[in-house]
Design an enzyme around this catalytic site. Sequence first.
Site, PDB file in Angstrom:
ATOM      1  N   THR A 197      84.378 -73.075  31.265  1.00 24.48           N
ATOM      2  CA  THR A 197      84.195 -73.414  32.787  1.00 24.48           C
ATOM      3  C   THR A 197      85.737 -73.997  33.248  1.00 24.48           C
ATOM      4  O   THR A 197      86.088 -73.773  34.273  1.00 24.48           O
ATOM      5  CB  THR A 197      83.287 -74.441  32.868  1.00 24.48           C
ATOM      6  OG1 THR A 197      81.778 -73.784  32.507  1.00 24.48           O
ATOM      7  CG2 THR A 197      83.208 -74.967  34.490  1.00 24.48           C
ATOM      8  N   TYR A 210      79.478 -69.390  38.574  1.00 24.28           N
ATOM      9  CA  TYR A 210      80.822 -68.813  38.576  1.00 24.28           C
ATOM     10  C   TYR A 210      80.970 -68.069  37.270  1.00 24.28           C
ATOM     11  O   TYR A 210      79.996 -68.147  36.537  1.00 24.28           O
ATOM     12  CB  TYR A 210      81.670 -70.051  38.663  1.00 24.28           C
ATOM     13  CG  TYR A 210      81.472 -70.811  37.559  1.00 24.28           C
ATOM     14  CD1 TYR A 210      81.832 -70.807  36.297  1.00 24.28           C
ATOM     15  CD2 TYR A 210      80.552 -72.158  37.496  1.00 24.28           C
ATOM     16  CE1 TYR A 210      81.551 -71.768  35.246  1.00 24.28           C
ATOM     17  CE2 TYR A 210      80.028 -72.964  36.670  1.00 24.28           C
ATOM     18  CZ  TYR A 210      80.578 -72.600  35.423  1.00 24.28           C
ATOM     19  OH  TYR A 210      80.336 -73.649  34.473  1.00 24.28           O
ATOM     20  N   SER A 239      81.558 -70.066  26.468  1.00 26.60           N
ATOM     21  CA  SER A 239      81.335 -70.349  24.898  1.00 26.60           C
ATOM     22  C   SER A 239      79.914 -70.138  24.385  1.00 26.60           C
ATOM     23  O   SER A 239      79.658 -70.537  23.378  1.00 26.60           O
ATOM     24  CB  SER A 239      81.889 -71.919  24.579  1.00 26.60           C
ATOM     25  OG  SER A 239      80.603 -72.819  25.262  1.00 26.60           O
ATOM     26  N   THR A 273      81.838 -75.981  27.525  1.00 27.79           N
ATOM     27  CA  THR A 273      81.115 -77.165  27.140  1.00 27.79           C
ATOM     28  C   THR A 273      79.859 -77.005  26.071  1.00 27.79           C
ATOM     29  O   THR A 273      79.369 -77.796  25.453  1.00 27.79           O
ATOM     30  CB  THR A 273      80.691 -77.942  28.223  1.00 27.79           C
ATOM     31  OG1 THR A 273      79.799 -77.166  28.978  1.00 27.79           O
ATOM     32  CG2 THR A 273      81.649 -78.779  29.017  1.00 27.79           C
ATOM     33  N   ASP A 274      79.353 -75.584  26.506  1.00 32.44           N
ATOM     34  CA  ASP A 274      78.008 -75.416  25.909  1.00 32.44           C
ATOM     35  C   ASP A 274      78.044 -75.313  24.449  1.00 32.44           C
ATOM     36  O   ASP A 274      77.087 -75.752  23.960  1.00 32.44           O
ATOM     37  CB  ASP A 274      77.664 -73.912  26.473  1.00 32.44           C
ATOM     38  CG  ASP A 274      77.331 -73.963  27.769  1.00 32.44           C
ATOM     39  OD1 ASP A 274      76.973 -74.998  28.341  1.00 32.44           O
ATOM     40  OD2 ASP A 274      77.085 -72.763  28.438  1.00 32.44           O
ATOM     41  N   LYS A 332      76.560 -82.213  23.859  1.00 29.57           N
ATOM     42  CA  LYS A 332      76.543 -82.046  25.434  1.00 29.57           C
ATOM     43  C   LYS A 332      75.037 -82.462  25.760  1.00 29.57           C
ATOM     44  O   LYS A 332      73.947 -81.838  25.135  1.00 29.57           O
ATOM     45  CB  LYS A 332      76.587 -80.510  25.670  1.00 29.57           C
ATOM     46  CG  LYS A 332      76.586 -80.019  27.408  1.00 29.57           C
ATOM     47  CD  LYS A 332      76.756 -78.760  27.654  1.00 29.57           C
ATOM     48  CE  LYS A 332      76.922 -78.831  29.251  1.00 29.57           C
ATOM     49  NZ  LYS A 332      77.173 -77.538  29.743  1.00 29.57           N
ATOM     50  N   GLU A 389      63.125 -86.374   0.011  1.00 27.36           N
ATOM     51  CA  GLU A 389      63.760 -86.579   1.371  1.00 27.36           C
ATOM     52  C   GLU A 389      65.210 -86.036   1.174  1.00 27.36           C
ATOM     53  O   GLU A 389      66.182 -86.165   2.046  1.00 27.36           O
ATOM     54  CB  GLU A 389      63.888 -88.078   1.676  1.00 27.36           C
ATOM     55  CG  GLU A 389      62.470 -88.670   1.950  1.00 27.36           C
ATOM     56  CD  GLU A 389      62.400 -90.055   2.164  1.00 27.36           C
ATOM     57  OE1 GLU A 389      63.232 -90.722   1.769  1.00 27.36           O
ATOM     58  OE2 GLU A 389      61.820 -90.516   2.955  1.00 27.36           O
TER      59      GLU A 389
HETATM   60  C1  SIN Z   1      80.799 -72.327  28.433  1.00 28.17           C
HETATM   61  O1  SIN Z   1      80.591 -73.197  27.773  1.00 28.17           O
HETATM   62  O2  SIN Z   1      81.772 -71.515  28.282  1.00 28.17           O
HETATM   63  C2  SIN Z   1      80.581 -72.246  29.892  1.00 28.17           C
HETATM   64  C3  SIN Z   1      80.175 -73.544  30.434  1.00 28.17           C
HETATM   65  C4  SIN Z   1      81.086 -74.892  30.526  1.00 28.17           C
HETATM   66  O3  SIN Z   1      82.114 -74.499  29.910  1.00 28.17           O
HETATM   67  O4  SIN Z   1      80.631 -75.928  31.192  1.00 28.17           O
END
Ligand code: SIN
Length: 329
Positions: free
Chosen positions: A14, A28, A63, A96-97, A167, A304
Amino acid sequence: MGQSKLVILGTGGTIAGRADSQSQAVGYKAGQITVQSLLDAVPDLEQQALGLVQTQQLAQVDSKDMDWPVWRALLRACTQALEDADTRAVVITHGTDTLEETAWLLHSLLPATKPIVLTCAMRPATALLADGPQNLRDAVTVAASGGRSGVWVVAGGEVHAAAQVQKVHPYRLQAMRSMEGGPQALVEEGRVRWLVPDAPVTPVAPVARMAISAPALSDLLALDELPWVEVVFSSALARACGVDALVAAGVRGIVVAGTGNATIHESMEAALLRARDKGVWIWRGTRCAEGLPVASGLGTDPAEADLVQLPVAKARIAMMLALAAQPRD
Ligand code: SIN
């Protein structure tokens, strides 16, 4: 020259996204704008970088579609920068993903000899109040003058450790968090204020940092793909058949996002035990948003040994890397 160069690698996301209008912050297209244009949007970037900036467009992906070829390119580019005596640090622009997964990959495999700083944005570059330029400026500050080697994620004025960052929100600007650990540092007016002593942030076994040798890394990079590992959720009404289907399809490992303290529905557990008998690796984590599974007593109970001290998305990467390092029979 001596460590004067900052290498900035663009991978999309993004932060490099473009929307049809300035008021649009969803819907977008990610990964549209070059990393050089992102730098051009930060007026004093060269001053913050304290020297030469070199950019490289490694990919232009959303991503969510991150794949092994892009990860391989990133690992190669980072390795080259770490070995280059003229390079001070690396900054990576990323979506971010899956940022937490890429950060964990780099943390797991690369020596912590220089800062590697990932950054991102929640609003596309075309948005009225895009967060990318400030995040990029902050990331460059952490890379150039932050003073700490290792893999960091910089977003929303906070610096997070690769082992902890997740995230946590699909829309808000403060979407990256370190949960109980909290941020390691804050970036304020072009300066970094560390909140914790300079000590490595590493979870416990079975997912400790791999400290991989150069030949082992080059063997890994020669692979066409990483071993297949899936995450399955245990929940009310969980069934065995999903696990059985994965095993029949050839899955090499399963990380269970267990309920509470990594517990598993009895129907699913029976299938997981069958899978383990067939040689499939099984690790148990928790699906809880905060905290990690707690072992009983001194943590020496062999029952465990499969408890994993990482968020499940990172645990999956850790298992893929561990399986890749194993000779296959
Ligand atoms: C991505 O992860 O490429 C799209 C979403 C983002 O960057 O917030």
